[in-house]
Scaffold this motif. Structure first.
Motif, PDB file in Angstrom:
ATOM      1  N   LEU A   1      -2.938  -0.998  -6.247  1.00  0.00           N
ATOM      2  CA  LEU A   1      -3.570  -0.844  -7.561  1.00  0.00           C
ATOM      3  C   LEU A   1      -2.923  -1.725  -8.623  1.00  0.00           C
ATOM      4  O   LEU A   1      -3.601  -2.262  -9.491  1.00  0.00           O
ATOM      5  CB  LEU A   1      -3.484   0.621  -8.006  1.00  0.00           C
ATOM      6  N   THR A   2      -1.618  -1.862  -8.544  1.00  0.00           N
ATOM      7  CA  THR A   2      -0.907  -2.569  -9.605  1.00  0.00           C
ATOM      8  C   THR A   2      -0.643  -4.036  -9.272  1.00  0.00           C
ATOM      9  O   THR A   2      -0.122  -4.762 -10.113  1.00  0.00           O
ATOM     10  CB  THR A   2       0.444  -1.892  -9.904  1.00  0.00           C
ATOM     11  N   SER A   3      -0.986  -4.457  -8.066  1.00  0.00           N
ATOM     12  CA  SER A   3      -0.748  -5.848  -7.689  1.00  0.00           C
ATOM     13  C   SER A   3      -1.927  -6.734  -8.083  1.00  0.00           C
ATOM     14  O   SER A   3      -3.060  -6.481  -7.679  1.00  0.00           O
ATOM     15  CB  SER A   3      -0.526  -5.939  -6.181  1.00  0.00           C
ATOM     16  N   PRO A   4      -1.674  -7.773  -8.866  1.00  0.00           N
ATOM     17  CA  PRO A   4      -2.762  -8.681  -9.237  1.00  0.00           C
ATOM     18  C   PRO A   4      -3.394  -9.349  -8.020  1.00  0.00           C
ATOM     19  O   PRO A   4      -4.566  -9.689  -8.050  1.00  0.00           O
ATOM     20  CB  PRO A   4      -2.068  -9.723 -10.119  1.00  0.00           C
ATOM     21  N   VAL A   5      -2.616  -9.512  -6.971  1.00  0.00           N
ATOM     22  CA  VAL A   5      -3.115 -10.199  -5.789  1.00  0.00           C
ATOM     23  C   VAL A   5      -3.938  -9.271  -4.908  1.00  0.00           C
ATOM     24  O   VAL A   5      -5.081  -9.566  -4.554  1.00  0.00           O
ATOM     25  CB  VAL A   5      -1.943 -10.786  -4.973  1.00  0.00           C
TER      26      VAL A   5
ATOM     27  N   ASN B   1      -5.024  -6.088  -5.442  1.00  0.00           N
ATOM     28  CA  ASN B   1      -6.071  -5.299  -6.086  1.00  0.00           C
ATOM     29  C   ASN B   1      -7.437  -5.929  -5.859  1.00  0.00           C
ATOM     30  O   ASN B   1      -8.372  -5.271  -5.411  1.00  0.00           O
ATOM     31  CB  ASN B   1      -5.770  -5.182  -7.589  1.00  0.00           C
TER      32      ASN B   1
ATOM     33  N   ARG C   1       3.448 -12.520 -10.534  1.00  0.00           N
ATOM     34  CA  ARG C   1       2.205 -12.443  -9.772  1.00  0.00           C
ATOM     35  C   ARG C   1       2.405 -12.008  -8.326  1.00  0.00           C
ATOM     36  O   ARG C   1       1.629 -11.237  -7.784  1.00  0.00           O
ATOM     37  CB  ARG C   1       1.494 -13.799  -9.804  1.00  0.00           C
ATOM     38  N   HIS C   2       3.480 -12.508  -7.691  1.00  0.00           N
ATOM     39  CA  HIS C   2       3.639 -12.286  -6.246  1.00  0.00           C
ATOM     40  C   HIS C   2       4.799 -11.379  -5.877  1.00  0.00           C
ATOM     41  O   HIS C   2       5.013 -11.130  -4.696  1.00  0.00           O
ATOM     42  CB  HIS C   2       3.801 -13.629  -5.537  1.00  0.00           C
TER      43      HIS C   2
ATOM     44  N   THR D   1       6.673  -0.266 -11.541  1.00  0.00           N
ATOM     45  CA  THR D   1       5.962   0.438 -10.468  1.00  0.00           C
ATOM     46  C   THR D   1       6.621   0.263  -9.104  1.00  0.00           C
ATOM     47  O   THR D   1       6.171   0.860  -8.136  1.00  0.00           O
ATOM     48  CB  THR D   1       4.506  -0.066 -10.374  1.00  0.00           C
TER      49      THR D   1
ATOM     50  N   LEU E   1      -0.084  -0.270 -16.072  1.00  0.00           N
ATOM     51  CA  LEU E   1      -1.284  -0.871 -15.484  1.00  0.00           C
ATOM     52  C   LEU E   1      -1.910  -1.885 -16.433  1.00  0.00           C
ATOM     53  O   LEU E   1      -2.463  -2.897 -16.009  1.00  0.00           O
ATOM     54  CB  LEU E   1      -2.308   0.211 -15.121  1.00  0.00           C
TER      55      LEU E   1
ATOM     56  N   ALA F   1       0.043  -5.065 -16.241  1.00  0.00           N
ATOM     57  CA  ALA F   1      -0.089  -5.751 -14.950  1.00  0.00           C
ATOM     58  C   ALA F   1      -1.211  -6.782 -14.945  1.00  0.00           C
ATOM     59  O   ALA F   1      -1.178  -7.732 -14.173  1.00  0.00           O
ATOM     60  CB  ALA F   1      -0.301  -4.731 -13.831  1.00  0.00           C
ATOM     61  N   GLN F   2      -2.207  -6.578 -15.791  1.00  0.00           N
ATOM     62  CA  GLN F   2      -3.319  -7.540 -15.885  1.00  0.00           C
ATOM     63  C   GLN F   2      -3.912  -7.871 -14.518  1.00  0.00           C
ATOM     64  O   GLN F   2      -4.001  -9.041 -14.131  1.00  0.00           O
ATOM     65  CB  GLN F   2      -2.853  -8.833 -16.569  1.00  0.00           C
ATOM     66  N   THR F   3      -4.308  -6.828 -13.803  1.00  0.00           N
ATOM     67  CA  THR F   3      -4.823  -7.040 -12.448  1.00  0.00           C
ATOM     68  C   THR F   3      -6.224  -7.611 -12.440  1.00  0.00           C
ATOM     69  O   THR F   3      -6.706  -8.057 -11.398  1.00  0.00           O
ATOM     70  CB  THR F   3      -4.853  -5.718 -11.671  1.00  0.00           C
ATOM     71  N   GLY F   4      -6.910  -7.552 -13.582  1.00  0.00           N
ATOM     72  CA  GLY F   4      -8.291  -8.018 -13.625  1.00  0.00           C
ATOM     73  C   GLY F   4      -9.294  -6.995 -13.123  1.00  0.00           C
ATOM     74  O   GLY F   4     -10.478  -7.289 -13.028  1.00  0.00           O
ATOM     75  N   ARG F   5      -8.811  -5.800 -12.822  1.00  0.00           N
ATOM     76  CA  ARG F   5      -9.723  -4.806 -12.249  1.00  0.00           C
ATOM     77  C   ARG F   5     -10.766  -4.341 -13.262  1.00  0.00           C
ATOM     78  O   ARG F   5     -11.936  -4.201 -12.930  1.00  0.00           O
ATOM     79  CB  ARG F   5      -8.933  -3.599 -11.728  1.00  0.00           C
TER      80      ARG F   5
ATOM     81  N   ARG G   1     -13.564  -6.730 -13.489  1.00  0.00           N
ATOM     82  CA  ARG G   1     -14.501  -6.670 -12.363  1.00  0.00           C
ATOM     83  C   ARG G   1     -15.410  -5.444 -12.468  1.00  0.00           C
ATOM     84  O   ARG G   1     -16.612  -5.534 -12.265  1.00  0.00           O
ATOM     85  CB  ARG G   1     -13.720  -6.620 -11.046  1.00  0.00           C
TER      86      ARG G   1
END
Lengths: 220, 220
Positions: A123-127, A129, B24-25, B124, B173, B176-180, B183
């Motif tokens: 959930l918290t990983s940009p990759v 997720n 990011r990784h 996290t 969250l 984190a800027q996951t982009g969720r 989407r």
DNA sequence: CACTATATTCAACAAGCGTTGAATATACAA
DNA sequence: TTGTATATTCAACGCTTGTTGAATATAGTG
């Protein structure tokens, strides 16, 4: 020793070992050899059963994702039926969404605990997720957003989405079980106490939704 | 090309590149060679300036952690002064805690954006949280919990801590800027829109605190 | 200039990585 | 029993990893 290990197939042992290690150290923090070692299995066996490392990660994630998603659907449906013609309460909807906490709390299986942390990681990983969340969970989220819209008919859609985002974050940090709340409270609160986390989170976020989504006077 | 790169020292470039990639990784998802490559620097130079990979990670984290922590302290103090004898409002306290969002929003530096995601990663992660959070951030958290106690004198201490935990999760969250959320809303809401995230989060969590911490009738 | 400390490059090391193909063991049907 | 598919082991491959010591460049001081 290793009594329980005997009752599981080797491929199950691989999944469980991978689940535990990925949950704690992330995808790149775990080697195939560590997984094999913890599963008490040859290194090559994981490749034989699941293919490449990335495919193993998918297999671990999807195994319980589908169970969780199906249960969520069922719970939301039943809650809708139970409410009958009257609107579902905000609390009922949120309870259904927080189902992972209940599952982890009620099942004594450590596997579910580990999976909760893995879910938090994804959930918290940009990759990850982007790669893993849409395939299984997006449909459930849409259903929940729809239920929230019905319960909050006057709310702006963006406000609901942002509130959902906050809930998702609070849930994720709880699932992660970082032990931080234990440290900050000197052990008074426990990361593994999903029961309390669940019981307090429902009124917390319900009140948040009502405040943010209540009819506003003006907004420039 | 590489105009800006010239204005930074090589060791700054290493920190910035590491910050972006670690954010990011994650720690294990990045190699020293990737960092050096992005910083346009020799592989050995990062070791020369910062020591081992883990020490570089600490250096990246601590660089802005100390700035952030100092600013947080200042903001909370000023807010206390401004409130004078009267109690600080819940909203004022929460605003101070959500300061990272304001910093990232106001500074155009992409470095701060990257650091926000790195902070979310550390928050996290079961592994890094324990190592990195206590040294710099714990004192600020204690101050904030104390401020919350003053604003909510009837609340049980555990309830305050759990609510703080939810805020911390919602914040993480967001950072984190996951982009969720992008989407899920088809681009209507944006992960990078810290301004909206900040403005809505304050009433959301303030209402949550009030609900959970309000005087209860009985509790068995 | 010479001297020195710092900064940077280069080449290389040993260790560990994911993955594979062939060899072997096991289970089960005919 | 023999035959066959599946499961498991073994040894090894080519490649990448973090790190280092020696060599070189740069900057500042006397």
């Amino acid at each position: 020793m290793a009594k329980e290990k005997e009752s599981e197939s080797k491929s199950e042992r691989i999944l469980n070992a991978a689940e535990e290690l990925f949950a704690r150290h992330g995808y790149d923090g775990v080697t195939m050899r560590q997984i094999a070692s913890r599963a008490e299995v040859d290194v090559a066996l994981a490749n034989y059963h699941f293919g490449k490392k990335e495919e193993l990660f998918h297999a671990v994630f999807n195994r319980r994702a589908e169970i969780l998603s199906a249960t969520r659907r069922k719970v939301l449906m039943e809650s809708q039926k139970q409410a009958g013609k009257g609107k579902q309460s905000l609390e009922q909807i949120i309870e259904a969404f927080l189902l992972p906490l209940k599952i982890a709390q009620e099942s004594q299986e450590p596997g579910w605990r580990n999976y909760m942390a893995l879910l938090a990681y994804v959930l918290t990983s940009p990759v990850w997720n982007e790669v893993l969340m849409p395939t299984v969970f997006d449909k459930r989220v849409e259903e929940f957003i729809d239920a929230l819209k019905s319960a909050l008919p006057d709310a702006r859609e963006e406000d609901i989405h942002w509130c959902y985002h906050y809930v998702s974050g609070a849930l994720a940090l709880t699932l992660a079980q970082t032990g931080r709340i234990d440290r900050l409270t000197g052990g008074q609160c426990k990361s593994t106490d999903f029961d309390t986390a669940y019981n307090l989170m429902i009124p917390f976020v319900a009140a948040g939704f009502r405040e943010v989504c209540k009819p506003k006077k003006k907004r420039k």
